[in-house]
Design a protein around this motif. Structure first.
Motif, PDB file in Angstrom:
ATOM      1  N   THR A  93       0.937  -1.281   0.009  1.00  0.00           N
ATOM      2  CA  THR A  93      -0.077  -0.079   0.123  1.00  0.00           C
ATOM      3  C   THR A  93       0.953   1.195  -0.184  1.00  0.00           C
ATOM      4  OG1 THR A  93      -0.163  -0.171   2.409  1.00  0.00           O
ATOM      5  CG2 THR A  93      -2.025  -1.143   1.030  1.00  0.00           C
ATOM      6  N   ARG A  94       1.836   1.271   0.717  1.00  0.00           N
ATOM      7  CA  ARG A  94       2.708   2.351   0.725  1.00  0.00           C
ATOM      8  C   ARG A  94       3.214   2.552  -0.506  1.00  0.00           C
ATOM      9  NH1 ARG A  94       0.364   0.985   5.198  1.00  0.00           N
ATOM     10  NH2 ARG A  94       0.308   2.279   6.936  1.00  0.00           N
ATOM     11  N   SER A  95       3.616   1.720  -1.229  1.00  0.00           N
ATOM     12  CA  SER A  95       4.510   1.687  -2.515  1.00  0.00           C
ATOM     13  C   SER A  95       3.574   2.258  -3.667  1.00  0.00           C
ATOM     14  CB  SER A  95       4.955   0.391  -3.121  1.00  0.00           C
ATOM     15  OG  SER A  95       5.984   0.037  -2.124  1.00  0.00           O
ATOM     16  N   LEU A  96       2.282   1.743  -3.397  1.00  0.00           N
ATOM     17  CA  LEU A  96       1.140   2.174  -4.463  1.00  0.00           C
ATOM     18  C   LEU A  96       0.840   3.803  -4.054  1.00  0.00           C
ATOM     19  CD1 LEU A  96      -1.466  -0.747  -4.407  1.00  0.00           C
ATOM     20  CD2 LEU A  96      -0.034  -0.024  -6.429  1.00  0.00           C
ATOM     21  N   LEU A  97       1.030   4.194  -2.689  1.00  0.00           N
ATOM     22  CA  LEU A  97       0.808   5.706  -2.409  1.00  0.00           C
ATOM     23  C   LEU A  97       1.715   6.375  -3.229  1.00  0.00           C
ATOM     24  CD1 LEU A  97      -0.217   5.448   1.335  1.00  0.00           C
ATOM     25  CD2 LEU A  97      -1.623   6.369  -0.476  1.00  0.00           C
ATOM     26  N   ARG A  98       2.954   6.135  -3.095  1.00  0.00           N
ATOM     27  CA  ARG A  98       4.076   6.960  -3.841  1.00  0.00           C
ATOM     28  C   ARG A  98       3.866   6.697  -5.343  1.00  0.00           C
ATOM     29  NH1 ARG A  98       5.116   5.701   0.921  1.00  0.00           N
ATOM     30  NH2 ARG A  98       6.522   6.682   2.241  1.00  0.00           N
ATOM     31  N   LYS A  99       3.338   5.548  -5.652  1.00  0.00           N
ATOM     32  CA  LYS A  99       3.139   5.685  -7.250  1.00  0.00           C
ATOM     33  C   LYS A  99       1.989   6.777  -7.563  1.00  0.00           C
ATOM     34  CE  LYS A  99       2.621   2.460 -11.152  1.00  0.00           C
ATOM     35  NZ  LYS A  99       2.321   1.121 -11.392  1.00  0.00           N
ATOM     36  N   GLY A 100       0.961   6.718  -6.716  1.00  0.00           N
ATOM     37  CA  GLY A 100       0.115   7.540  -7.015  1.00  0.00           C
ATOM     38  C   GLY A 100       0.367   9.192  -6.868  1.00  0.00           C
ATOM     39  N   ILE A 101       1.272   9.212  -5.988  1.00  0.00           N
ATOM     40  CA  ILE A 101       1.826  10.808  -5.835  1.00  0.00           C
ATOM     41  C   ILE A 101       2.408  11.123  -7.135  1.00  0.00           C
ATOM     42  CG2 ILE A 101       3.485  12.223  -4.605  1.00  0.00           C
ATOM     43  CD1 ILE A 101       2.728  10.345  -2.147  1.00  0.00           C
ATOM     44  N   TYR A 102       3.442  10.270  -7.685  1.00  0.00           N
ATOM     45  CA  TYR A 102       4.171  10.469  -8.956  1.00  0.00           C
ATOM     46  C   TYR A 102       2.932  11.002 -10.097  1.00  0.00           C
ATOM     47  CZ  TYR A 102       5.706   9.398 -13.762  1.00  0.00           C
ATOM     48  OH  TYR A 102       5.814   9.690 -15.056  1.00  0.00           O
ATOM     49  N   TYR A 103       1.809  10.061 -10.199  1.00  0.00           N
ATOM     50  CA  TYR A 103       1.172  10.436 -11.132  1.00  0.00           C
ATOM     51  C   TYR A 103       0.508  11.902 -11.124  1.00  0.00           C
ATOM     52  CZ  TYR A 103       1.312   5.906 -13.567  1.00  0.00           C
ATOM     53  OH  TYR A 103       1.610   4.718 -14.180  1.00  0.00           O
ATOM     54  N   ASP A 104       0.027  12.237  -9.756  1.00  0.00           N
ATOM     55  CA  ASP A 104      -0.572  13.345  -9.511  1.00  0.00           C
ATOM     56  C   ASP A 104       0.487  14.556  -9.874  1.00  0.00           C
ATOM     57  OD1 ASP A 104      -2.093  15.330  -8.486  1.00  0.00           O
ATOM     58  OD2 ASP A 104      -1.565  14.846  -6.493  1.00  0.00           O
ATOM     59  N   ILE A 105       1.759  14.455  -9.483  1.00  0.00           N
ATOM     60  CA  ILE A 105       2.968  15.553  -9.754  1.00  0.00           C
ATOM     61  C   ILE A 105       3.032  15.510 -11.299  1.00  0.00           C
ATOM     62  CG2 ILE A 105       5.290  16.140  -9.749  1.00  0.00           C
ATOM     63  CD1 ILE A 105       5.238  14.784  -6.915  1.00  0.00           C
ATOM     64  N   ALA A 106       2.813  14.445 -11.909  1.00  0.00           N
ATOM     65  CA  ALA A 106       2.830  14.565 -13.691  1.00  0.00           C
ATOM     66  C   ALA A 106       1.689  14.895 -14.123  1.00  0.00           C
ATOM     67  CB  ALA A 106       3.192  12.924 -14.161  1.00  0.00           C
ATOM     68  N   GLY A 107       0.505  15.236 -13.531  1.00  0.00           N
ATOM     69  CA  GLY A 107      -0.641  15.790 -14.179  1.00  0.00           C
ATOM     70  C   GLY A 107      -1.869  14.724 -14.469  1.00  0.00           C
ATOM     71  N   LYS A 108      -1.170  13.591 -14.478  1.00  0.00           N
ATOM     72  CA  LYS A 108      -2.085  12.355 -14.795  1.00  0.00           C
ATOM     73  C   LYS A 108      -3.132  12.020 -13.398  1.00  0.00           C
ATOM     74  CE  LYS A 108       1.294  10.595 -17.691  1.00  0.00           C
ATOM     75  NZ  LYS A 108       2.349   9.327 -17.982  1.00  0.00           N
ATOM     76  N   LYS A 109      -4.011  12.828 -13.137  1.00  0.00           N
ATOM     77  CA  LYS A 109      -4.932  12.745 -12.180  1.00  0.00           C
ATOM     78  C   LYS A 109      -5.881  11.331 -12.192  1.00  0.00           C
ATOM     79  CE  LYS A 109      -3.896  17.039 -10.974  1.00  0.00           C
ATOM     80  NZ  LYS A 109      -2.959  17.229  -9.906  1.00  0.00           N
ATOM     81  N   ASP A 110      -6.410  11.171 -13.091  1.00  0.00           N
ATOM     82  CA  ASP A 110      -7.303   9.854 -13.038  1.00  0.00           C
ATOM     83  C   ASP A 110      -6.433   8.631 -12.937  1.00  0.00           C
ATOM     84  OD1 ASP A 110      -9.406  11.278 -13.987  1.00  0.00           O
ATOM     85  OD2 ASP A 110      -9.295  11.212 -16.145  1.00  0.00           O
ATOM     86  N   SER A 111      -5.086   8.694 -13.409  1.00  0.00           N
ATOM     87  CA  SER A 111      -4.260   7.512 -13.192  1.00  0.00           C
ATOM     88  C   SER A 111      -4.061   7.093 -11.642  1.00  0.00           C
ATOM     89  CB  SER A 111      -3.019   7.370 -13.804  1.00  0.00           C
ATOM     90  OG  SER A 111      -3.271   7.407 -15.502  1.00  0.00           O
ATOM     91  N   SER A 112      -3.678   8.538 -11.156  1.00  0.00           N
ATOM     92  CA  SER A 112      -3.335   8.651  -9.658  1.00  0.00           C
ATOM     93  C   SER A 112      -4.711   8.284  -8.911  1.00  0.00           C
ATOM     94  CB  SER A 112      -3.179  10.186  -9.364  1.00  0.00           C
ATOM     95  OG  SER A 112      -2.941  10.193  -7.880  1.00  0.00           O
ATOM     96  N   LEU A 113      -6.003   8.634  -9.063  1.00  0.00           N
ATOM     97  CA  LEU A 113      -7.127   7.900  -8.457  1.00  0.00           C
ATOM     98  C   LEU A 113      -7.268   6.633  -8.716  1.00  0.00           C
ATOM     99  CD1 LEU A 113      -9.774  10.878  -9.314  1.00  0.00           C
ATOM    100  CD2 LEU A 113      -8.553  10.400  -7.160  1.00  0.00           C
ATOM    101  N   TYR A 114      -6.650   5.975  -9.716  1.00  0.00           N
ATOM    102  CA  TYR A 114      -6.934   4.678 -10.106  1.00  0.00           C
ATOM    103  C   TYR A 114      -5.904   3.809  -8.934  1.00  0.00           C
ATOM    104  CZ  TYR A 114      -6.266   0.184 -12.158  1.00  0.00           C
ATOM    105  OH  TYR A 114      -6.269  -1.285 -12.284  1.00  0.00           O
ATOM    106  N   ILE A 115      -4.735   4.407  -8.961  1.00  0.00           N
ATOM    107  CA  ILE A 115      -3.856   3.749  -7.982  1.00  0.00           C
ATOM    108  C   ILE A 115      -4.225   3.850  -6.397  1.00  0.00           C
ATOM    109  CG2 ILE A 115      -1.251   3.818  -7.276  1.00  0.00           C
ATOM    110  CD1 ILE A 115      -1.723   2.580  -9.942  1.00  0.00           C
ATOM    111  N   TYR A 116      -4.753   5.036  -6.310  1.00  0.00           N
ATOM    112  CA  TYR A 116      -5.166   5.159  -4.653  1.00  0.00           C
ATOM    113  C   TYR A 116      -6.299   4.233  -4.489  1.00  0.00           C
ATOM    114  CZ  TYR A 116      -2.530   9.478  -4.396  1.00  0.00           C
ATOM    115  OH  TYR A 116      -1.356  10.536  -4.473  1.00  0.00           O
ATOM    116  N   ASP A 117      -7.323   4.233  -5.268  1.00  0.00           N
ATOM    117  CA  ASP A 117      -8.310   3.057  -5.128  1.00  0.00           C
ATOM    118  C   ASP A 117      -7.799   1.631  -4.934  1.00  0.00           C
ATOM    119  OD1 ASP A 117     -10.247   5.073  -5.294  1.00  0.00           O
ATOM    120  OD2 ASP A 117     -10.689   4.828  -7.297  1.00  0.00           O
TER     121      ASP A 117
END
Length: 660
Positions: A90-114
């Protein structure tokens, strides 16, 4: 031709090779960092410790080298899945979601967080669940869905509070405060920031304390509590210096500079804004630097350091892109003012013209947006109409089914059937009446939109015709005169002077045509735009005639006029200047535009020859000025006496400035 083609092909190949080499170099640089981190991780002992080290290093590169942070999160996730550790997954996925958020890929970030939330919920990992809520709040804030963001922040805080996890509580409270500040609820925002600060002090989170101080400064600034801004701003600087938060220091220095600017402590303004600029320059933060150095330019201007102000605005313009036209127009306008103060009227006129061009471009973009909104409203109304028709069909089907069912009950239920049918018919008729009413309203709205569009298209067509036909013909005349002057080099000076005079008047006519087109394309004219046109004309008059022309205004920049009022004010000022220079041989002209409670007053004084107003037979110029004043229901007063100059005063009632 073949030689040129060969040369072009070689240049293209060289450019491709350079790009390829740079791409390889960049990728190799990133890979070298990742390999170095992986080697250090290997020394940390077991797999869990290695993954925790990768999680920690992730944030070091999240903003500066996002591609490195992405690969680190992938490596950490792969290792976590290999050892089947749900906590680390879960902590690794949280960081991957943060990367997508910073990269501007909001929908991909939400998918990873879910995905992370499902795993956390399955294993009752409440700390990870709270982190997911907090991070999703940040994304919905970025999407401007503030209600959703606030719900996630509150959910995050409740879980952290239940767990007694103080750092998480402080972060959630901080984010709630930031969102309230965005909603302009600054007093409430500071309440949450103070709660967050108290927790951060208790757990000795110095980095977080610096952020809390900075956030409180923004609220105090909005509340005009400048002493509190200075107090907490200094605390913010001291705290961030302790943890060497260099980027954060730039924000704190910038905030202090803004505060001292409001307190009119000019030396402190320049000191703190310069320190912020050094950091923004060091980290190549172009947008932040552009905004900061514009403030620095204003400070230099206020101190009378006009060349330093010009240098600052030049740097600001170099760091702004085409998407920031509004900020660019303010920078060019300020540069024009600085050049004007230095007496460089040529550059002042040039930058006033650039300001006008940027404002025209902004206006065109606003027209496109407005047209799009009208289309969307039309499409929305069409959809609503379709929904109403579907509801009517459903109601008719339901009525038919009800009629079939009622026959089953026989004679004993006849009365109830009749009542039911009557009720259904009544409802159906009521629904149809509502539908007809909606259709009438829709037709009225569409007719209104169509009328507005036709009027707008007609204005655009007229302005295009003026520009394309008359404008091009005037340009042809100027070009022909220039060619004639060149071909008749031996012509008499008197003839050459006559050609120059025709050339000048033709160019002046083109400028007046452009101003007319500008006014036609505007539904309303901001005073800031009108002042820019006025300053442009004054600058040209100074350069061409050498007359001293002073302009001062006491009118709010937020003032707007109707296009008719705005263009007539401009034309009356223009005609007054032209009369003073051409007919009265004026050397000194002063223009004052001021605002009272219920009027605007434009006054033009000159030291020219003057004339006796009683004996004077009004020419076309004075007559046109009076007609323009009458057209906007305003009063024009002309006072003149031979050898004592002329005063032209236009008084405009505020009640008519936007209605005609």
């Amino acid at each position: 031709m073949k030689l040129i083609q060969r040369f072009t092909n070689k240049v293209f190949i060289v450019v491709c090779l350079i790009q390829f080499v740079f791409g390889i170099s960049y990728a190799q640089s990133n890979q070298a960092i990742i390999d170095s981190i992986a080697n250090v991780a290997q020394t940390k002992g077991n797999d869990s410790l290695q993954i925790q080290y990768l999680h920690k290093v992730f944030f070091k590169y999240a903003y500066s080298k996002p591609e490195v942070s992405r690969q680190l999160s992938e490596i950490a996730l792969q290792k976590s899945e290999t050892i089947v550790n749900s906590h680390l997954i879960t902590r690794s996925l949280l960081r991957k979601g943060i990367y997508y958020d910073i990269a501007g890929k909001k929908d991909s970030s939400l998918y990873i967080y879910d995905k992370a939330f499902k795993i956390a919920e399955k294993h009752n990992d409440k700390d990870a669940m709270a982190s997911v809520f907090n991070n999703k709040g940040l994304i919905y804030w970025g999407k401007e869905n503030y209600k959703e963001a606030m719900d996630y922040y509150l959910s995050s805080y409740k879980i952290f509070e239940e767990l007694g996890q103080q750092k998480g509580q402080a972060n959630s409270l901080n984010n709630i405060g930031l969102l309230l500040s965005k909603l302009k609820r600054h007093e409430e925002s500071n309440t949450y920031h103070k709660r967050s600060l108290a927790i951060r002090k208790e757990i000795k989170d110095t980095y977080g304390m610096g952020a809390s101080y900075t956030n409180m400064v923004m609220n105090f600034s909005a509340l005009k509590k400048l002493d509190s801004c200075v107090y907490y701003g200094q605390k913010s600087v001291a705290t961030k210096q302790k943890v060497n938060d260099v980027r954060g220091l730039a924000t704190s220095y910038n905030s202090l500079g803004k505060t001292y600017q409001q307190l009119q402590q000019k030396d402190s303004v320049i000191y703190y804004l310069q320190k912020a600029d050094e950091i923004y320059q060091r980290f190549n933060s172009r947008k932040h630097r552009a905004k900061n150095i514009q403030l620095l330019g204003i400070a230099y201007y206020d101190q009378g350091k006009y060349q330093a102000a010009i240098d600052a605005y030049t740097i600001a313009l170099a760091n702004l892109d085409d998407s920031q036209k509004m900020i660019k127009s303010k920078a060019t306008r300020r540069m024009a003012n600085a050049y004007r103060e230095l007496g460089d009227y040529k550059n002042a006129t040039d930058y006033y013209q650039r300001t006008i061009n940027l404002q025209d471009s902004i206006q065109k973009e606003e027209e496109i947006i407005a047209t799009t909104e009208i289309l969307e409203k039309y499409q929305s109304s069409e959809k609503e109409k379709e929904i109403l028709l579907q509801r009517a069909k459903i109601a008719e089907k339901n009525a038919s089914i009800s009629q079939k069912n009622t026959t089953i009950y026989g004679m004993l239920a006849g009365v109830l059937v009749l009542l039911a049918l009557g009720y259904l018919v009544y409802n159906q008729q009521k629904l149809k009446n509502k539908q007809l009413q909606k259709e009438h309203e829709l037709k009225d709205a569409l007719l209104k939109v169509e009328t507005q569009n036709k009027l707008h298209e007609q204005r655009l067509k007229i302005s295009r015709d003026l520009h394309d036909n008359i404008g091009s013909q005037l340009t042809f005349i100027i070009s022909s005169i220039d060619n004639l002057k060149y071909s008749l080099k031996d012509a008499t000076p008197d003839f050459t002077e006559r050609l120059s005079t025709i050339n000048f008047f033709t160019r002046n006519t083109i400028n007046q045509l452009r101003d007319t087109i500008w006014a036609m394309n505007m539904d309303a004219i901001r005073f800031e735009d009108l002042e820019t046109r006025m300053m442009n004309h004054i600058g040209q008059a100074k350069v061409l005639t050498g007359a001293v022309i002073e302009f001062s205004n006491e009118v709010s920049e937020n003032t707007t006029f109707s296009s008719l009022v705005g263009i007539n004010i401009f034309r009356i000022m223009q005609e007054s200047i032209n009369n003073a220079i051409k007919h009265a041989d004026s050397k000194m002209i002063s223009i004052q535009f001021k605002e009272t409670n219920d009027q605007y007053v434009l006054t033009i004084n000159d030291d020219g020859n003057g004339f006796e107003t009683i004996d004077n037979v009004e020419g076309n110029g004075l007559e046109n000025m009076k007609l323009r004043a009458e057209e906007i229901y305003s009063k024009l007063n002309i006072i003149s006496q031979k050898a004592h100059g002329t005063t032209v005063q236009l008084t405009i009632d505020k009640t008519v400035t936007k209605t005609i």
